[in-house]
Design an enzyme around this catalytic site. Structure first.
Site, PDB file in Angstrom:
ATOM      1  N   SER A 235       0.840  -1.202   0.000  1.00  0.00           N
ATOM      2  CA  SER A 235       0.000   0.000   0.000  1.00  0.00           C
ATOM      3  C   SER A 235       0.873   1.250   0.000  1.00  0.00           C
ATOM      4  CB  SER A 235      -0.900  -0.010   1.231  1.00  0.00           C
ATOM      5  OG  SER A 235      -0.098   0.167   2.387  1.00  0.00           O
ATOM      6  N   LYS A 236       0.229   2.380  -0.072  1.00  0.00           N
ATOM      7  CA  LYS A 236       0.946   3.655  -0.189  1.00  0.00           C
ATOM      8  C   LYS A 236       2.032   3.843   0.858  1.00  0.00           C
ATOM      9  CE  LYS A 236      -2.789   3.843  -1.309  1.00  0.00           C
ATOM     10  NZ  LYS A 236      -4.045   3.545  -0.773  1.00  0.00           N
ATOM     11  N   ARG A 237       1.760   3.353   2.052  1.00  0.00           N
ATOM     12  CA  ARG A 237       2.761   3.613   3.088  1.00  0.00           C
ATOM     13  C   ARG A 237       4.055   2.833   2.877  1.00  0.00           C
ATOM     14  NH1 ARG A 237       2.359  -0.638   6.653  1.00  0.00           N
ATOM     15  NH2 ARG A 237       0.554  -1.897   6.058  1.00  0.00           N
TER      16      ARG A 237
ATOM     17  N   GLY B  61       5.637   3.060   0.100  1.00  0.00           N
ATOM     18  CA  GLY B  61       6.380   3.807  -0.907  1.00  0.00           C
ATOM     19  C   GLY B  61       5.534   3.934  -2.160  1.00  0.00           C
TER      20      GLY B  61
END
Length: 497
Positions: free
Chosen positions: A253-255, A257
């Site tokens: 997921s976005k967290r 990267g």
RNA sequence: GCCCCUGUCGUCUAGCCAGGCCUAGGACAUCGCCCUUUCAAGGCGGCAACACGGGUUCGAAUCCCGUCGGGGGCGCCA
């Protein structure tokens, strides 16, 4: 044998995620290798979340990656329409058929009711399956209630006992007990088809031969097979790809990267590198080759060599592959790829001449080694365009302030004074003379020269750097590119102030 | 909770289906050395894994069972 037809069926509810991109890519590889068709279909029946912007971006991202489709919403084809929202009439037709054949029935249960039953089942440790309450309503009664305007969903009538078995191309034979399946919703009470129903109709009508998709669809598969059976159709072949995870082994997921394809594009990952990397996420060629072009991958790809376990997205390996693909580009191609990044950084003049281009080829060639992503390059170009001694690091400052450094630089300035531009060979001669004149040699000699020229203690080899600034200084840029002499003079001024 | 999938170096994986060729191979990362008047890159080398426990077998990473770990699903989302 029938022509292979595969599809990628994203819902336009966000940017193209690398996990989905990998699914698309495996489908594409399979289609191209089998000389079959790759179809793009848009699953936009979730009106709440689907957006036109995402739809357009999706296609841009696929094209950027090098995945082209033979049929799709934008180019059409013989099996259209390719947007589910335009196929509602088709679904309705088959729903009618199913209802009439007694393979499906109207369900009047309210969402609240269902939710409560679900919670109770969960609490009791059972699989929350629909009770089948509306299943036994007589067709006449159900039809009458619908005619009266009562909201109703349509459910598939599934057998109570037995099992569904299918052969998954990557997992092998998979078994599911019918007891844990229940009657799935085919059509929602708002009249729109549910995903599990629409895929079946679409895949069959579009003559899809192989459904290659994420593993998160495994448990949907028996429901879909039951739908095929109710319709009297032959299901396609299935292949379920493992998930793509982040470093901590949770879904990427976005967290973690960058995760969307366009993010990688913006960072300066080459599309062919991402392509190569994605192909290796859960697949490997028999001979263990690693750096491969799209064409080579098409040739080598094989569904039976797809791994069954989840893979963690490794940015380091992606960067390494990017460097490898960067290396394979010709100097001219490198400049073409780098240009947008330099443009953005504001280095380039209004008009790029042939001379600029040639200079850029050499500069990029010199600087690109060791660069992971193209967006790291503008910073490296500062070496040419930025010369601000006040921003120097302490270690560099100390080198210049050494006693012998000043002697060296003064002698060098004198030698340089009556020449316009020097080649590296001439520069080497000059350095030799400086050495003889001052008696300073080795590190003591070259270190100050490097710092005086670049303001830094490390960087390009001087034999590459000097010709580049000498040539570059003769060209026009947004900001001045200083020659070797100008740099030495400025350094001396800085030293004496 | 229930159902399903899955488990080889830190990571991607080869090997598993057709058990001995495996003192488990490659790549990324990491560490060291070489090259380099700098930093990288490059070259060479090192560290590092069959989740665990039972079977079957002369022999198991490979076959079987169990345990544990990880993931997914259980929607009138896709």
């Amino acid at each position: 044998m029938r022509q292979v037809r595969v599809r990628f069926a994203p819902s336009p509810t966000g940017y193209l995620h690398v996990g989905n991109a990998r699914t698309a890519l495996f489908n594409w590889l399979f289609a191209r290798q089998k000389r079959g068709a790759f179809i793009l279909r848009v699953e936009d029946t979730d009106v709440e979340r689907s957006r036109q912007e995402y739809y357009l971006r999706l296609m841009d991202d696929l094209r950027w990656l090098g995945l082209d489709w033979d049929e799709g919403p934008d180019i059409g084809g013989d099996y259209g329409p390719y947007r589910q929202s335009e196929r509602l009439e088709i679904y309705r037709l088959y729903t009618q058929q199913l209802l009439e054949a007694g393979r499906a029935y109207y369900c009047f249960c309210s969402p609240e009711e269902l939710e409560q039953a679900r919670r109770e089942a969960l609490a009791a440790g059972r699989m929350p399956i629909y009770s089948g309450k509306c299943r036994h309503l007589s067709p006449e009664e159900a039809a009458a209630r619908v005619a009266r305007g009562e909201k109703a969903a349509v459910r598939l009538k599934t057998p109570d006992k037995g099992e569904v078995i299918f052969n998954d191309l990557v997992h092998g034979e998979l078994h599911f007990q019918l007891e844990v399946i229940g009657d799935p919703i085919l059509v929602r009470s708002n009249g729109l088809p549910a995903y599990n129903y629409a895929v079946v109709i679409d895949d069959h009508l579009m003559e899809i031969t192989h459904v290659i998709r994420g593993e998160d669809h495994i448990s949907n598969t028996p429901r879909q097979i039951l739908t095929y059976q109710a319709l009297g159709w032959e299901p396609p072949q299935f292949a379920h790809l493992s998930m793509v995870m982040g470093e901590d082994n949770t879904r990427l997921s976005k967290r973690h990267g960058a995760t969307s394809v366009d993010q990688f594009a913006q960072e300066g990952i080459l599309p062919e590198a991402l392509f190569n990397y994605l192909a290796f996420l859960g697949w490997s060629p028999p001979e263990g080759q690693e750096v491969l072009s799209r064409e080579e991958l098409v040739e080598l790809f094989n569904l039976s060599r797809v791994s069954r376990s989840a893979a963690i997205f490794d940015y380091q390996k992606l960067y390494w592959l990017n460097r490898q693909h960067l290396k394979r580009l010709t100097p001219g191609e490198k400049v073409t790829r780098v240009l947008p990044f330099l443009q953005k950084a504001g280095f380039l003049p209004e008009k790029l001449t042939r001379e600029h281009h040639l200079w850029l080829e050499k500069a990029v060639e010199a600087l690109i080694e060791g660069v992971n992503k193209l967006n790291e390059l503008p910073e490296k170009f500062n070496l040419f365009f930025e010369f601000d001694l006040s921003k120097m690091e302490e270690s560099a400052r100390r080198i210049l302030q050494a006693e012998s450094a000043r002697t060296v630089l003064e002698a060098l300035a004198e030698e340089l004074a009556n020449r316009s531009a020097v080649s590296f060979e001439e520069f080497s001669d000059i350095a030799r003379e400086v050495r003889q004149k001052t008696g300073v040699k080795g590190k003591e000699l070259f270190h100050p020269i490097r710092v005086a020229l670049t303001g830094q203690t490390s960087g390009l080899e001087l034999d590459k750097f000097i010709p580049l600034i000498e040539e570059g200084a003769r060209l026009t840029w947004r900001q001045p590119l200083l020659s070797a002499r100008e740099r030495i003079v400025r350094t001396l001024q800085w030293l004496t102030q």
